[in-house]
Structure formats: structure tokens, C-alpha cells
Design a protein around this motif. Structure first.
Motif, PDB file in Angstrom:
ATOM      1  N   MET A  76       0.827  -1.213   0.000  1.00  0.00           N
ATOM      2  CA  MET A  76       0.000   0.000   0.000  1.00  0.00           C
ATOM      3  C   MET A  76       0.858   1.259   0.000  1.00  0.00           C
ATOM      4  SD  MET A  76      -3.344  -0.848   2.352  1.00  0.00           S
ATOM      5  CE  MET A  76      -2.444  -1.470   3.765  1.00  0.00           C
ATOM      6  N   LEU A  77       1.961   1.236   0.745  1.00  0.00           N
ATOM      7  CA  LEU A  77       2.856   2.387   0.739  1.00  0.00           C
ATOM      8  C   LEU A  77       3.401   2.638  -0.667  1.00  0.00           C
ATOM      9  CD1 LEU A  77       4.901   1.846   4.034  1.00  0.00           C
ATOM     10  CD2 LEU A  77       3.318   3.725   3.557  1.00  0.00           C
ATOM     11  N   ALA A  78       3.708   1.552  -1.362  1.00  0.00           N
ATOM     12  CA  ALA A  78       4.255   1.684  -2.716  1.00  0.00           C
ATOM     13  C   ALA A  78       3.213   2.205  -3.688  1.00  0.00           C
ATOM     14  CB  ALA A  78       4.797   0.334  -3.188  1.00  0.00           C
ATOM     15  N   ARG A  79       2.023   1.626  -3.661  1.00  0.00           N
ATOM     16  CA  ARG A  79       1.008   1.965  -4.649  1.00  0.00           C
ATOM     17  C   ARG A  79       0.265   3.259  -4.330  1.00  0.00           C
ATOM     18  NH1 ARG A  79       0.052  -3.362  -3.776  1.00  0.00           N
ATOM     19  NH2 ARG A  79      -1.745  -2.831  -2.486  1.00  0.00           N
ATOM     20  N   GLU A  80      -0.097   3.439  -3.053  1.00  0.00           N
ATOM     21  CA  GLU A  80      -1.005   4.523  -2.694  1.00  0.00           C
ATOM     22  C   GLU A  80      -0.303   5.785  -2.199  1.00  0.00           C
ATOM     23  OE1 GLU A  80      -3.937   2.960  -0.011  1.00  0.00           O
ATOM     24  OE2 GLU A  80      -4.231   1.144  -1.214  1.00  0.00           O
ATOM     25  N   PHE A  81       1.002   5.672  -1.953  1.00  0.00           N
ATOM     26  CA  PHE A  81       1.727   6.836  -1.452  1.00  0.00           C
ATOM     27  C   PHE A  81       2.948   7.166  -2.301  1.00  0.00           C
ATOM     28  CE2 PHE A  81      -0.736   5.217   2.054  1.00  0.00           C
ATOM     29  CZ  PHE A  81      -1.239   6.358   2.653  1.00  0.00           C
ATOM     30  N   GLY A  82       2.898   6.727  -3.556  1.00  0.00           N
ATOM     31  CA  GLY A  82       3.921   7.092  -4.529  1.00  0.00           C
ATOM     32  C   GLY A  82       5.319   6.605  -4.218  1.00  0.00           C
ATOM     33  N   GLN A  83       5.432   5.443  -3.578  1.00  0.00           N
ATOM     34  CA  GLN A  83       6.748   4.932  -3.204  1.00  0.00           C
ATOM     35  C   GLN A  83       7.191   3.746  -4.061  1.00  0.00           C
ATOM     36  OE1 GLN A  83       7.166   4.190   0.982  1.00  0.00           O
ATOM     37  NE2 GLN A  83       6.148   6.084   1.579  1.00  0.00           N
TER      38      GLN A  83
END
Length: 204
Positions: A76-83
Motif C-alpha cells: 500500500m505504501l508503494a502503490r497509494e503513497f507514490g513509493q
């Protein structure tokens, strides 16, 4: 084919508020990925130093749950927070198979449990993940088909660990490990077929 992986969206929804707080605190997806792998390695080391110890086996389901939560959070951090990053994609795949090996291979040292079947089950799990990744190379999506994906393997070994806390390994555990091997082989075939089917439909 159905898999525990299908429940992932609901699990992610529960974790999303916490994930947002982590992002706000500056925690990165890659950090979470490495923490999950480190947790798995630590438990694997504990199991190697205390083969078949009841407390180690009893702890495994909790470790697997935490690993599952951390894996959901890093995604989720990768997909939803541009990471999202290429390094993150590599770490995600590599740490998954490393964690599986660290958590499950120590089962070979449990008296009465067929070591050869444990090794085969873990090896088939690694090949299944490789099959899912290779699907991308032929133009399909990353395949997560069951019946024995990462989440399913975690459930199986977590349940097996709890059973071994209360019962000595015997014929029943041999049957279970043989069943796990059969499911692992079926997963490889299923992912390969699904990838080929996806590509063939895209070409028509």
C-alpha cells in the motif's frame, strides 16, 4: 483457483489507516519490506537454534500474521503513497522467497517430520513464486493463482506448527506434508496455465 490471497483487499482495508500514519511519519515501503524479512530470518534462526521447541512453534503463527500485515503495508505504501520503485519490486520478490525458506526449512529438524517432503514443499513454493514472476516476461500479469500461494503456505505451516505444539509428528504430519507438496505442484501448473491463457486472450 481459490486462495487465501483473495482476502487480501479486505485485510488491506483494515490496515489502511495505520498505513497512512506510517507514511506520514516518513516510513518507506522498502523499509517495511526489509523489516518483514528480518523478522522471518530472526524466527528462522531461533528455530534452528531450538529445533522443534514448543515456544518457537507456538510463536510461528504470530510471526506469519505480522509478516502478512507488513507485506500488505509495504504494498500500500508503494502503490497509494507514490513509493513504488524498481528496487522495491526486486526486494519484494526476493524477500518473499528468502522469508519462506527461513521460516519453513527449519521444520526439517523436527523429529518425525519427513525432512525430504519439507524441502520439496519449500522448493515448490519458491518455483511457484518464480512462475508467477516469469508470467510477466511473456506479457501476462504477475500471477498469484492458488491453491497454494504465499498466504496459503503461511496458513498451512502456521497450523502445522500449532498441531506440533500439542502432538508429536507422525503419520499424520507425513500425510499433510505430502498434501502440501501436491498443492505446491498444482499451483505451479495453475499459474503457468493462467499466464499462457491470459497472453493468448490478449493476442486474439
Amino acid at each position: 483457483m481459490a486462495s487465501i490471497y483473495d482476502l487480501k483487499p479486505k485485510f488491506q482495508a483494515l490496515l489502511r489507516p495505520f498505513c497512512g500514519r506510517l507514511a506520514g511519519a516518513g516510513v518507506t515501503a522498502n523499509q517495511v519490506t526489509l523489516i518483514a524479512c528480518g523478522l522471518s530470518l530472526a524466527h528462522g534462526a531461533a528455530h534452528l537454534m531450538n529445533p522443534g521447541a514448543k515456544w518457537v512453534l507456538a510463536l510461528l503463527p504470530l510471526i506469519l500474521f505480522l509478516r502478512m500485515a507488513l507485506n500488505a503495508i509495504d504494498g500500500m505504501l508503494a502503490r497509494e503513497f507514490g513509493q513504488a520503485s524498481k528496487l522495491g519490486a526486486i526486494l519484494n520478490e526476493l524477500t518473499d522467497v528468502i522469508s519462506d525458506a527461513a521460516l519453513y526449512l527449519p521444520f526439517v529438524f523436527i523429529p518425525g517430520l519427513p525432512a525430504s517432503l519439507v524441502v520439496v514443499a519449500v522448493t515448490l513454493g519458491i518455483i511457484a513464486e518464480m512462475t508467477g514472476v516469469v508470467a510477466v516476461q511473456i506479457g501476462a500479469s504477475r500471477r498469484y493463482d492458488g491453491p497454494f500461494g504465499k498466504s496459503d503456505r503461511a496458513f498451512f505451516f502456521g497450523a502445522l506448527a500449532l498441531l506440533l505444539v500439542f502432538f508429536e509428528a507422525g503419520w499424520w504430519s507425513t500425510v499433510l506434508m505430502a498434501f502440501a507438496c501436491a498443492l505446491g505442484a498444482a499451483t505451479i501448473v495453475n499459474r503457468a496455465r493462467s499466464a499462457l491463457k491470459e497472453v493468448s486472450h490478449a493476442d486474439t
